[in-house]
Design an enzyme around this catalytic site. Sequence first.
Site, PDB file in Angstrom:
ATOM      1  N   HIS A 264      -2.017   4.025   3.029  1.00  0.00           N
ATOM      2  CA  HIS A 264      -2.057   2.619   3.442  1.00  0.00           C
ATOM      3  C   HIS A 264      -0.658   1.987   3.359  1.00  0.00           C
ATOM      4  O   HIS A 264      -0.146   1.443   4.341  1.00  0.00           O
ATOM      5  CB  HIS A 264      -3.047   1.861   2.547  1.00  0.00           C
ATOM      6  CG  HIS A 264      -3.171   0.402   2.872  1.00  0.00           C
ATOM      7  ND1 HIS A 264      -4.196  -0.108   3.632  1.00  0.00           N
ATOM      8  CD2 HIS A 264      -2.396  -0.669   2.557  1.00  0.00           C
ATOM      9  CE1 HIS A 264      -4.048  -1.420   3.756  1.00  0.00           C
ATOM     10  NE2 HIS A 264      -2.960  -1.791   3.110  1.00  0.00           N
ATOM     11  N   GLU A 265      -0.046   2.094   2.196  1.00  0.00           N
ATOM     12  CA  GLU A 265       1.283   1.490   2.029  1.00  0.00           C
ATOM     13  C   GLU A 265       2.305   2.192   2.924  1.00  0.00           C
ATOM     14  O   GLU A 265       3.235   1.562   3.424  1.00  0.00           O
ATOM     15  CB  GLU A 265       1.734   1.528   0.562  1.00  0.00           C
ATOM     16  CG  GLU A 265       0.808   0.792  -0.420  1.00  0.00           C
ATOM     17  CD  GLU A 265       0.513  -0.660  -0.048  1.00  0.00           C
ATOM     18  OE1 GLU A 265       1.346  -1.289   0.642  1.00  0.00           O
ATOM     19  OE2 GLU A 265      -0.577  -1.162  -0.424  1.00  0.00           O
ATOM     20  N   HIS A 268       2.306   0.517   6.231  1.00  0.00           N
ATOM     21  CA  HIS A 268       3.127  -0.706   6.207  1.00  0.00           C
ATOM     22  C   HIS A 268       4.608  -0.337   6.339  1.00  0.00           C
ATOM     23  O   HIS A 268       5.368  -0.964   7.070  1.00  0.00           O
ATOM     24  CB  HIS A 268       2.950  -1.445   4.875  1.00  0.00           C
ATOM     25  CG  HIS A 268       1.697  -2.259   4.767  1.00  0.00           C
ATOM     26  ND1 HIS A 268       1.392  -3.264   5.648  1.00  0.00           N
ATOM     27  CD2 HIS A 268       0.680  -2.238   3.857  1.00  0.00           C
ATOM     28  CE1 HIS A 268       0.231  -3.833   5.290  1.00  0.00           C
ATOM     29  NE2 HIS A 268      -0.225  -3.220   4.212  1.00  0.00           N
ATOM     30  N   GLU A 294      -1.155  -5.430   8.546  1.00  0.00           N
ATOM     31  CA  GLU A 294      -2.358  -4.803   8.001  1.00  0.00           C
ATOM     32  C   GLU A 294      -2.963  -3.823   9.015  1.00  0.00           C
ATOM     33  O   GLU A 294      -3.540  -2.805   8.639  1.00  0.00           O
ATOM     34  CB  GLU A 294      -3.361  -5.902   7.617  1.00  0.00           C
ATOM     35  CG  GLU A 294      -4.324  -5.545   6.507  1.00  0.00           C
ATOM     36  CD  GLU A 294      -3.669  -5.085   5.215  1.00  0.00           C
ATOM     37  OE1 GLU A 294      -2.498  -5.422   4.939  1.00  0.00           O
ATOM     38  OE2 GLU A 294      -4.340  -4.342   4.475  1.00  0.00           O
TER      39      GLU A 294
HETATM   40 ZN    ZN Z   1      -2.012  -3.718   3.201  1.00  0.00          ZN
END
Ligand code: ZN
Length: 499
Positions: A264-265, A268, A294
């Site tokens: 997830h990170e 980003h 996001e």
């Molecule tokens: Zn996030």
Amino acid sequence: MDTVIQTEKDFKELLKEQNAYKETIALTAWDMRTKIPKKGVEQRSEVMGFLSGKLHQLETSEKMKYFIDVLKDHSEDAIIKKTVAECEETYERNRKIPSDEYKEYVMLQSKSESIWQEAREKDDFSLFQPYLEKLVEYNQKFANYWGYEDHIYDALLENYEPGVTVKTLDQVFPDLRKSLTALLDKISVSSVQPDPSILEGHFPKEDQEAFSVDILGKMGYDFASGRLDETVHPFAIALNQNDVRITTRYDETDFRSAIFGTVHEGGHALYEQNISKKLANTPLSGGTSMGIHESQSLFWENFVGRTESFWKSHYDLFKSYAPKSFQAVPLDKFYRAVNEVKPSFIRIEADELTYSLHIMIRYELEKGLISGDIKVADLPKLWNELMQEYLGITPPTDSVGVLQDIHWAGGDFGYFPSYALGYMYAAQFNHALKKEMNVDEQIASGDFSPIREWLTKNIHQYGKMKKPLEIVKDVTNEDLDSKYLVDYLTEKYAGIYKL
Ligand code: ZN
């Protein structure tokens, strides 16, 4: 004309100065969240306040106003034009708030965060209530200073998701909610249920880290322009395009938080690492909104990391790091277990399906708070009622209910919808990507570079050159539509729960 060129040069110098503060603030923030010794926090908070004040002064200076006025209609350069527009928005927003009010507000924010923490620990909403009332009042005032066309809450949404309004959200959220709850009902009565107990087992931190690092590398995360550290609350932070850091959290009894959290990170971070270098040292060099950001993290976490294709191609690698207990678990059981759907009280622990329902609860409540239709005193009761209505469960305490998130304590009203928008954007992007390549085959091949390149070409490179809804339109040829998320989830869970 010569004066315009000279002014552009001077303007760029001012931007560089601003950027020096921004980068220092980001590095300081990173340090405060990762390495700082406990006793260093107080002094450091003051330093942060000082640096932020300096940046604020530059952004609202007479010099900045001069550059905006001169360059607004005279610069021929597309990047400078957008940069000026961005600086003007910041200038106007900041200038509209009287500086003494802003200072009081910043003090209220930090006080409220510590009170909120205490209230959550003691499970006592009444401690937090007077602070939240003041925070709401300030945000109402600020919204009025900033101005809005239809709904007062629009002025706050603009901070996180420029161009998205109550009208936009009220168009997409009700349908999304109906479809999600209908799907949730079917899932909960299905006779086929995943067995998450097979995921239990001691999984050493070093091994989780090694697997996560392998996957980040495959995603295209550039370790020469970033690093991975450990924190309680994982995050990604860009100091500049060549220094984009991520953090993760290791739970040796449950690998899911580290592995999916890192992916997830990493999503980003890929966004920030792949913004066009032409935008360096301008305020355009960053993700365009919280929601689009996001969408990038969720794309990698869910549309890649939680797919059957991903685990088909990476399960052996995973097992090479995993404890013995995993060796006998068949792929199919494993895939279904990591995709279990289950209504729960805590937003950050929610699955892909129920997550957006948590967000819609917060949206309805904060919209009502800001418009004055809802009183802070009624929040705990209303929170629990909506939890029951949307998710079919009632939190036993406010700690796992209305007090669970830090956002309102920090004065962040208008932020929550970005999370649900991120899911919808990601699904809509995924649909567009599927028209151009066989995404499943690509993921199953283990070579993610064509996917990463597509995201860079269509989204990353633009930074803030495009607004969120403009990106959605350009990439998908359509306006925002919740049906893509619903279709994706329906198909996914039909397979997992044999609906
Ligand atoms: Zn996030």
